[in-house]
Design a protein around this motif. Structure first.
Motif, PDB file in Angstrom:
ATOM      1  N   ALA A  61      -0.340  16.913  -1.656  1.00 33.49           N
ATOM      2  CA  ALA A  61      -0.349  17.181  -0.051  1.00 33.49           C
ATOM      3  C   ALA A  61       0.701  18.393   0.281  1.00 33.49           C
ATOM      4  N   VAL A  94      -5.670   5.243  11.257  1.00 33.68           N
ATOM      5  CA  VAL A  94      -4.596   5.842  10.527  1.00 33.68           C
ATOM      6  C   VAL A  94      -4.775   5.156   9.101  1.00 33.68           C
ATOM      7  N   ARG A 128      -6.868   6.810  -0.603  1.00 41.94           N
ATOM      8  CA  ARG A 128      -6.008   6.390  -2.000  1.00 41.94           C
ATOM      9  C   ARG A 128      -7.159   5.697  -2.702  1.00 41.94           C
ATOM     10  N   ASP A 137       0.760  -1.038  -0.271  1.00 45.08           N
ATOM     11  CA  ASP A 137       0.039   0.086  -0.066  1.00 45.08           C
ATOM     12  C   ASP A 137       0.800   1.338  -0.012  1.00 45.08           C
ATOM     13  N   GLY A 138       2.248   1.013  -0.174  1.00 48.55           N
ATOM     14  CA  GLY A 138       3.051   2.291  -0.299  1.00 48.55           C
ATOM     15  C   GLY A 138       3.587   2.585   1.017  1.00 48.55           C
ATOM     16  N   ARG A 139       3.205   2.012   2.256  1.00 50.44           N
ATOM     17  CA  ARG A 139       3.654   2.629   3.571  1.00 50.44           C
ATOM     18  C   ARG A 139       5.072   2.160   3.484  1.00 50.44           C
ATOM     19  N   ARG A 162       5.401  11.150   6.529  1.00 53.42           N
ATOM     20  CA  ARG A 162       4.616  11.758   7.549  1.00 53.42           C
ATOM     21  C   ARG A 162       3.680  10.765   7.904  1.00 53.42           C
ATOM     22  N   ASP A 163       3.011   9.926   7.060  1.00 53.81           N
ATOM     23  CA  ASP A 163       2.099   9.033   7.298  1.00 53.81           C
ATOM     24  C   ASP A 163       2.654   8.013   8.278  1.00 53.81           C
ATOM     25  N   ILE A 217      -5.923   6.636   5.348  1.00 47.01           N
ATOM     26  CA  ILE A 217      -4.894   6.833   4.209  1.00 47.01           C
ATOM     27  C   ILE A 217      -5.670   5.955   3.081  1.00 47.01           C
ATOM     28  N   GLN A 218      -5.982   4.660   3.399  1.00 50.84           N
ATOM     29  CA  GLN A 218      -6.462   3.753   2.460  1.00 50.84           C
ATOM     30  C   GLN A 218      -7.842   4.338   1.667  1.00 50.84           C
ATOM     31  N   VAL A 225       5.401  12.570   2.164  1.00 50.59           N
ATOM     32  CA  VAL A 225       3.867  12.096   2.586  1.00 50.59           C
ATOM     33  C   VAL A 225       4.278  10.619   3.120  1.00 50.59           C
TER      34      VAL A 225
END
Lengths: 383, 135
Positions: free
Chosen positions: B55, B30, B38, A222-224, A365-366, B34-35, A362
């Protein structure tokens, strides 16, 4: 047709044209046009000698352009020096091209763009896509860079440190669009390493390979961001790691340490460990000490403090963070982490939240927001 | 088709219904938030209504010229009192009603307790191209 193979030839071909008397900017343009021609015609009519073909075509394009500018002179040139296809000098001219494209008079952004185009053989469109900039903007940036280095003598040794920094910047840019800039940086650094005899070039190559080997584990689907401590180490590319370590060892054996070799040594210690806990943190700190001797950079101090936190405990790590500029990126994140390790959770949560506010991208930050939320949860009384 | 700007604010907008600072959520909440954002962008890309999104970091500085040959004057940030934009999304939709519908959907991103935040978003139309006279 192998486009990658074609791109390999670009710096050498530009080199030959310049050696024959073409201005760098004109040679570069001519080779780009020859490349386009190659992409059109080679699928139907593959040349026997790819490099010879490109040199001949590039030279012809150069002559056409020169002719358009001054027709009389152009005619004379065409009569006198129409190129003969066939054997070409095997001396590698690409080395000076690296120096030229990373010339200290260029801004880092321009040097990166010019290197990708002239040494890497990427099209302006590809470079623009990789940097999420409009193509017209990128074309301007490249053409200004070319103007700026017009007249720079080519026999000048150049500054290897600048070249390495440019390649490092390309690597850091990661990937987007259809060009993976990290892979491109590795390819170019390999070429450079093959044409120069300098341990720092090997050091940079080893550093890139060792970082690249861990790429798949560094971000989730998911890009995290996934921090080192919880990365799935089975995803690491052991072939790249082995190669990186070997290159590093032979560089270190030459006993001319530089910052890239030291950074690669730290990366090698990480890839060598089965887990964060089993990492040889004492040796990591020692390498950071070497690195500080070489650079004295605040970022190195910051990273060293985190390693000290692992080797000697979080209090020692926090002590190593004092005196750093409070505006240093990631300082607050490092303080948050060390506070959490020291069990000062209330402050850790506040620092993570603050670090998220000052994060510079980003995903970071997340990630930090999630860390703040996680530590806050530890503080809540159990239901 | 007409373009609209959806503005998200750090501060300056009225308080949302489910107004809990993000670091007070659980990490799962959180992640879910975010999901949601997206997925929202992906869905709009599929319907051909997505244009772009960005952002913005909260650190803003006010700048103005101080005259020729002098460095520009900087001041602030005045974040305590001024509006602070967190980011934007640009959409390209058929009608104003559709823009409202999408803004409402984005405002319903899940927050603390997994419940929608109901945050206020600012919806601003772009100026369009002038009509072609010869049409």
């Amino acid at each position: 047709m192998n486009e990658a193979l074609l791109r390999e030839l670009v710096p050498e071909v530009i080199g030959v044209l310049v050696r024959r008397g073409a201005e760098f900017a004109a040679a570069e343009d001519a080779v780009q046009e020859a490349l386009i021609r190659a992409l059109e015609t080679w699928p139907d009519d593959p040349p026997r000698d790819a490099k010879g073909w490109l040199i001949a075509a590039g030279w012809r394009k150069f002559l056409d352009a020169a002719r358009a500018e001054t027709s009389r002179r152009g005619r004379e040139l065409a009569v006198e020096v129409e190129p003969a296809a066939g054997p070409v000098p095997s001396t590698d001219d690409s080395l000076w091209l690296y120096f030229l494209c990373a010339h200290p008079s260029l801004s880092p952004g321009s040097a990166v763009a010019l290197t990708l185009r002239a040494v890497g053989g990427l099209t302006t469109r590809q470079i623009a896509a990789a940097y999420l900039a409009p193509e017209a903007t990128m074309a301007q940036r490249i053409s200004r860079a070319k103007k700026r280095i017009t007249g720079v003598p080519l026999n000048q040794p150049g500054d290897l440190a600048t070249v390495l920094r440019v390649l490092y910047l390309v690597f850091n840019e990661g990937y987007s669009g259809d060009v993976d800039l990290a892979a491109e940086a590795i390819r170019l650094t390999r070429q450079l390493a093959a044409s120069t005899d300098e341990p720092e070039v090997s050091g940079l190559l080893a550093l890139m390979l060792l970082h690249h080997a861990r790429r798949a584990s560094r971000t989730g689907s998911d890009g995290r961001l996934i921090p080192l401590a919880v990365q799935d180490r089975s995803l690491w590319d052991t072939v790249l790691i082995t190669e990186g370590v070997e290159i590093l060892q032979s560089a270190l054996a030459r006993d001319r340490l530089g910052e890239y070799q030291a950074q690669a040594a730290i990366a090698a210690l990480h890839t060598d460990a089965p887990s964060t806990a089993e990492t040889d943190w004492v040796q990591v700190v020692e390498w950071y000490d070497e690195l500080l001797q070489l650079t004295d950079s605040p970022v190195v101090r910051l990273n060293r403090a985190v390693a000290v936190g692992e080797a000697d405990g979080p209090r020692a790590g926090l002590a190593a963070l004092t005196d750093l500029d409070p505006d240093l990126p990631r300082l607050t994140a490092a303080r948050a982490y060390l506070h959490e390790r020291a069990g000062v959770l209330e402050q850790a949560a506040a620092l993570y939240a603050e670090a998220a506010r000052v994060a510079t991208n980003v995903p970071e930050r997340d990630h930090l927001t999630r860390e703040a939320a996680r530590v806050r949860q530890l503080l809540r009384p159990a239901h | 088709m007409a373009k609209y700007l959806l503005l998200k604010h750090y501060r300056g907008a009225p308080a949302s219904v489910n107004d809990v600072p993000m670091d007070q959520w659980t990490p799962e909440e959180v992640t879910a938030h975010i999901q949601y954002m997206r997925d929202f962008a992906t869905r709009l890309a599929e319907t051909g209504e997505f244009v772009s999104e960005q952002a913005l970091a909260p650190q803003g500085t006010w700048v103005r010229s101080d005259g020729e040959g002098r460095p520009p004057v900087t001041d602030g940030p005045f974040a305590e009192t001024k509006d602070l934009i967190a980011g934007w999304m640009i959409i390209d939709v058929d009608t104003y009603e559709r823009a409202l519908e999408l803004a409402g959907e984005l405002s319903a991103a899940p927050g603390a307790g997994g419940k929608p935040i109901h945050e206020w978003l600012e919806l601003r139309p772009f100026y369009g191209a002038p009509p072609t006279v010869t049409e």
